[in-house]
Design a protein around this motif. Structure first.
Motif, PDB file in Angstrom:
ATOM      1  N   UNK A 127      21.783 -21.386 -10.290  1.00 27.98           N
ATOM      2  CA  UNK A 127      22.223 -21.911 -11.675  1.00 27.98           C
ATOM      3  C   UNK A 127      21.022 -22.510 -12.404  1.00 27.98           C
ATOM      4  N   UNK A 128      20.522 -22.423 -13.420  1.00 26.27           N
ATOM      5  CA  UNK A 128      19.206 -22.751 -13.798  1.00 26.27           C
ATOM      6  C   UNK A 128      19.237 -22.663 -15.392  1.00 26.27           C
ATOM      7  N   UNK A 129      18.698 -23.728 -15.889  1.00 26.52           N
ATOM      8  CA  UNK A 129      18.523 -23.852 -17.487  1.00 26.52           C
ATOM      9  C   UNK A 129      17.793 -22.747 -18.129  1.00 26.52           C
ATOM     10  N   UNK A 130      18.354 -22.362 -19.206  1.00 22.00           N
ATOM     11  CA  UNK A 130      17.930 -21.192 -19.795  1.00 22.00           C
ATOM     12  C   UNK A 130      16.475 -21.628 -20.328  1.00 22.00           C
ATOM     13  N   UNK A 131      15.501 -20.638 -20.266  1.00 21.42           N
ATOM     14  CA  UNK A 131      14.200 -21.080 -20.430  1.00 21.42           C
ATOM     15  C   UNK A 131      13.852 -20.795 -21.905  1.00 21.42           C
ATOM     16  N   UNK A 132      13.943 -22.001 -22.763  1.00 26.94           N
ATOM     17  CA  UNK A 132      13.721 -22.035 -24.246  1.00 26.94           C
ATOM     18  C   UNK A 132      12.743 -22.984 -24.464  1.00 26.94           C
ATOM     19  N   UNK A 141      22.680 -27.397 -24.629  1.00 25.14           N
ATOM     20  CA  UNK A 141      22.272 -27.031 -23.157  1.00 25.14           C
ATOM     21  C   UNK A 141      23.072 -25.874 -22.987  1.00 25.14           C
ATOM     22  N   UNK A 142      22.128 -24.729 -22.668  1.00 22.58           N
ATOM     23  CA  UNK A 142      22.582 -23.266 -22.180  1.00 22.58           C
ATOM     24  C   UNK A 142      22.056 -23.318 -20.604  1.00 22.58           C
ATOM     25  N   UNK A 143      23.067 -22.552 -19.830  1.00 21.87           N
ATOM     26  CA  UNK A 143      22.502 -22.440 -18.511  1.00 21.87           C
ATOM     27  C   UNK A 143      22.917 -21.025 -18.204  1.00 21.87           C
ATOM     28  N   UNK A 144      21.664 -20.543 -17.106  1.00 23.51           N
ATOM     29  CA  UNK A 144      22.344 -19.090 -16.684  1.00 23.51           C
ATOM     30  C   UNK A 144      22.904 -19.203 -15.334  1.00 23.51           C
ATOM     31  N   UNK A 145      23.944 -18.684 -14.878  1.00 26.16           N
ATOM     32  CA  UNK A 145      24.642 -18.755 -13.552  1.00 26.16           C
ATOM     33  C   UNK A 145      24.520 -17.221 -13.157  1.00 26.16           C
ATOM     34  N   UNK A 146      23.830 -17.185 -12.061  1.00 27.07           N
ATOM     35  CA  UNK A 146      23.766 -15.832 -11.297  1.00 27.07           C
ATOM     36  C   UNK A 146      24.813 -15.588 -10.066  1.00 27.07           C
ATOM     37  N   UNK A 162      26.853 -25.534 -22.123  1.00 24.72           N
ATOM     38  CA  UNK A 162      27.549 -26.761 -21.779  1.00 24.72           C
ATOM     39  C   UNK A 162      28.088 -27.472 -22.765  1.00 24.72           C
ATOM     40  N   UNK A 163      27.724 -27.564 -24.024  1.00 27.64           N
ATOM     41  CA  UNK A 163      28.338 -28.280 -25.341  1.00 27.64           C
ATOM     42  C   UNK A 163      29.652 -27.831 -25.538  1.00 27.64           C
ATOM     43  N   UNK A 164      29.944 -26.411 -25.507  1.00 25.85           N
ATOM     44  CA  UNK A 164      31.139 -25.826 -25.814  1.00 25.85           C
ATOM     45  C   UNK A 164      32.051 -25.393 -24.718  1.00 25.85           C
ATOM     46  N   UNK A 165      31.469 -25.631 -23.408  1.00 29.19           N
ATOM     47  CA  UNK A 165      31.984 -25.201 -22.077  1.00 29.19           C
ATOM     48  C   UNK A 165      32.510 -23.817 -22.106  1.00 29.19           C
TER      49      UNK A 165
END
Length: 277
Positions: A127-132, A141-146, A162-165
């Motif tokens: 899991x990592x933060x989207x690179x923006x 906050x947007x996250x990439x889950x692989x 993460x804001x909207x779930x």
């Protein structure tokens, strides 16, 4: 610095390299990824082989994250507290994003997803933060889950807001092989230990530990590398690696020497073991 401290730093460095390489692999596509991922990997300091059944280190397709047997160091050693914008993910955010992504996979995708052990679902990788780079402090906050789906041999990326779930995007790719997770590294070691080609590892371990039998990955400290024949030559028996999920290993007896196993390739998709040389 203590060994634990060194392991922690090593885990963080490996994790950073893994995340950078993963973005290159995903963004560039299979053809360009081969050039981007040609990183020569040498054995860790002090590595040696105790018998002629193991050979010297050779170039590997990509550096993987570290696993340390019972004292695993994850690449998501996240800070605590509230984070905004492009601040590092917290452990709570990692856990929440993974739960959201896993739930979406279970309810919104075709059946047939499988973990490395053959259970229903997909194998969690990272899991990592989207690179923006231009994100502001108040940006969602947007996250990439692989995940890796062994049922279809494909990488699955869930983009979680993460804001909207919610999961905003689901992308899949074949032939893209990011570094293995700690769990995949451990499973690869278990297959090698049981395989006839693992005889050299078992023999070397016994010599290094003054007579102990090697029966479990928990007796080893491990590091995993992904292996892709699209990026390097390999015998015909390994020609499916890249389409299949294949792993090479660095192995070390706990509180003992490194044992060279880098000639061996473990196909987690087929549960087979091959040898490069």
């Amino acid at each position: 610095m203590t060994e634990q401290g060194e392991d922690h730093r090593s885990g963080q460095q490996d994790g950073a390299r893994a995340r950078t390489l993963r973005r290159v692999l995903w963004g560039a596509g299979i053809a360009v990824a081969a050039t981007a991922a040609m990183v020569a990997v040498t054995l860790p300091r002090g590595a040696s082989a105790h018998s002629d059944t193991t050979a010297g280190a050779t170039p590997a397709s990509s550096t993987g994250q570290s696993g340390t047997g019972g004292n695993a160091v994850t690449e998501n050693d996240a800070p605590q507290g509230t984070q905004t914008g492009i601040g590092p993910l917290t452990k709570a955010e990692v856990d929440r994003a993974r739960t959201i992504a896993t739930t979406a996979l279970q309810h919104g995708t075709p059946r047939g997803l499988r973990t490395a052990e053959g259970a229903q679902g997909a194998e969690y990788l990272d899991t990592d933060l989207v690179d923006t780079p231009d994100a502001t402090s108040d940006a969602p906050r947007r996250v990439e889950v692989l995940f890796y789906d062994y049922g279809h041999d494909q990488l699955v990326k869930q983009t979680v807001n993460l804001a909207t779930g919610t999961v905003e995007h689901t992308d899949t790719a074949t032939g893209v092989q990011p570094p293995p997770s700690n769990d995949e590294t451990r499973q690869a070691a278990a297959l090698l230990i049981k395989d006839p080609l693992g005889k050299g590892l078992r023999t070397d371990f016994k010599a290094a530990t003054k007579g102990q039998d090697l029966t479990s990955p928990d007796q080893l400290r491990l590091r995993g590398l992904s292996f892709n024949t699209g990026e390097q030559s390999a015998p015909a028996g390994l020609d499916k690696c890249g389409r299949n999920r294949c792993v090479r290993l660095f192995t070390q007896a706990k509180n003992g020497p490194w044992i060279d196993t880098t000639d061996y390739v473990i196909d987690l998709s087929d549960h087979t073991v091959g040898r490069i040389h």
